[in-house]
Design a protein around this motif. Structure first.
Motif, short mmCIF file in Angstrom:
data_model
loop_
_atom_site.label_atom_id
_atom_site.label_comp_id
_atom_site.label_asym_id
_atom_site.label_seq_id
_atom_site.Cartn_x
_atom_site.Cartn_y
_atom_site.Cartn_z
N VAL A 181 0.83 -1.20 0.00
CA VAL A 181 0.00 0.00 0.00
C VAL A 181 0.86 1.25 0.00
N LEU A 214 0.84 3.43 -3.07
CA LEU A 214 -0.42 4.00 -3.54
C LEU A 214 -0.78 5.26 -2.77
N TRP A 265 -12.64 1.54 2.23
CA TRP A 265 -12.09 0.99 1.00
C TRP A 265 -12.03 2.07 -0.06
N HIS A 301 -6.10 -0.35 -8.70
CA HIS A 301 -5.82 -0.93 -7.39
C HIS A 301 -7.05 -0.84 -6.50
N ARG A 302 -7.28 -1.89 -5.74
CA ARG A 302 -8.32 -1.90 -4.70
C ARG A 302 -7.63 -1.86 -3.35
N ASP A 303 -8.02 -0.92 -2.51
CA ASP A 303 -7.50 -0.82 -1.15
C ASP A 303 -8.65 -1.08 -0.19
N SER A 308 -3.73 -3.27 0.00
CA SER A 308 -3.89 -2.88 -1.40
C SER A 308 -3.56 -4.03 -2.34
N THR A 309 -4.35 -4.16 -3.38
CA THR A 309 -4.16 -5.20 -4.38
C THR A 309 -4.36 -4.63 -5.77
N LYS A 310 -3.47 -4.97 -6.67
CA LYS A 310 -3.63 -4.59 -8.07
C LYS A 310 -4.66 -5.53 -8.70
#
Length: 266
Positions: A68, A71, A109, A157-159, A164-166
Motif C-alpha cells: 500500500v 499508492l 475501502w 488498485h483496490r484498497d 492494497s491489491t492490483k
C-alpha cells in the motif's frame, strides 16, 4: 453466440484468443476465479485482470503482491477532480485518480487508477519503466522499453482497510477508444482474500456513456450515472480518469447479494 457467454478459466490464452476472434457479438470472458466482461458489438482483445486469491495476486498466470505504500492518495469522500493532461505530459510521471471510496461494515475501502502517458521515444519509455518499477508496477506484455512507445499503460488498485491489491492492468495504443454501449468490467470480492461475496464491480466505458446498470443476483440494480463537478467519490458514478482514453465506474452490491451483469444504458 448468446448475450452472456462464459468461458472456463481453465482455458489457455490461445484458446480464448481463438474464441474472441470468432466472436462478432457480445462476449463475456471468465477470469479465474471471477469475471471480466466485454459488452458491445465490436471485436476487442481481452483486457488483463488480476484478482486476489488467498494471499497471492493472480496476475496473468503469475503470483505477485503490491504494498500500500506505493499508492499515495486521500481518504474517501473527496470531490473527484481531474487535472488537465497536456499533449506533452511527462510519461515518467504517474497520473492517479480516485475512482471510488466507501465504508464496508466499518472498514474503509477505495479504488484508484494509475495511468502512464504514452512515451514518444525509447528514452522516454526507459524512464517510464524505471518510474513504474519504483511503484511496484510492471507493464504487461512489454518485454522491451520500445514496446511502450505510443501506448498508455494503466493499473487499477483496490484498497480495503489498508491492504492494497492490483486488480486490473493493460497497455493500449493511445488512440484506443470505446464507442456506444461498449463496456469492459470485472467483478471480485470487495474484501481481499475471499472467494465469495463478489460484490465489487470495476469497469470502463466510452466517454459518451451516460449511465451504467449494475444488476445483482437478487434482481435489484444500481444505476450509475455520469459524475457532475460536485460528485464525491463516495457516490457511485461514471468518472473520467486523468490520462485514460475511457471513463470508469465502480459499483458495489449490497451485502447479501453479488454481481450478475453490468451494461451501458442508452
Amino acid at each position: 453466440m448468446s448475450t452472456d457467454r462464459e468461458m472456463s478459466h481453465d482455458m489457455s490464452d490461445s484458446d480464448i484468443a481463438v474464441l474472441l476472434a470468432d466472436a462478432a457479438d457480445e462476449v463475456e470472458i471468465g477470469i479465474a476465479p471471477y469475471q471480466a466482461v466485454l459488452r458491445g458489438g465490436r471485436r476487442r482483445r481481452a483486457r488483463r485482470w488480476a484478482v486476489a486469491a488467498a494471499t497471492a495476486l493472480v496476475l496473468a498466470g503469475s503470483s505477485a503482491t503490491l504494498a500500500v505504500a506505493g499508492l499515495p492518495g486521500r481518504d474517501g469522500g473527496q470531490v473527484a477532480t481531474q487535472p488537465p493532461v497536456p499533449a506533452d505530459a511527462d510519461p515518467s510521471r504517474v497520473l492517479q485518480t480516485t475512482l471510488a471510496t466507501g465504508t464496508d461494515q466499518g472498514t474503509k475501502w477505495r479504488v484508484l487508477i494509475d495511468v502512464w502517458s504514452a512515451p514518444r521515444d525509447e528514452k522516454q519509455a526507459e524512464a517510464q519503466r524505471a518510474a513504474m518499477a519504483l511503484r511496484g508496477e510492471t507493464p504487461p506484455d512489454a518485454h522491451d522499453a520500445s514496446d511502450l512507445i505510443g501506448k498508455i499503460t494503466y493499473f487499477v488498485h483496490r484498497d480495503y482497510g489498508g491492504e492494497s491489491t492490483k486488480v486490473m492492468e493493460n497497455t493500449v495504443p493511445k488512440t484506443d477508444r470505446l464507442t456506444g454501449t461498449d463496456l469492459m468490467s470485472g467483478s471480485l470480492p470487495l474484501e481481499p482474500g475471499g472467494t465469495k461475496d463478489v460484490r465489487l464491480v470495476i469497469g470502463y466505458v466510452a466517454k459518451t456513456a451516460q449511465r451504467v446498470n449494475c444488476t445483482w443476483t437478487n434482481e435489484t440494480a444500481t444505476v450509475v450515472e455520469k459524475a457532475g463537478a460536485a460528485t464525491g467519490t463516495d457516490v457511485p458514478a461514471i468518472r473520467s480518469a486523468a490520462g485514460s482514453p475511457y471513463n470508469w465506474f465502480v459499483c458495489v452490491a449490497p451485502k447479501g447479494t453479488e454481481y450478475k451483469t453490468a451494461e451501458v444504458i442508452e
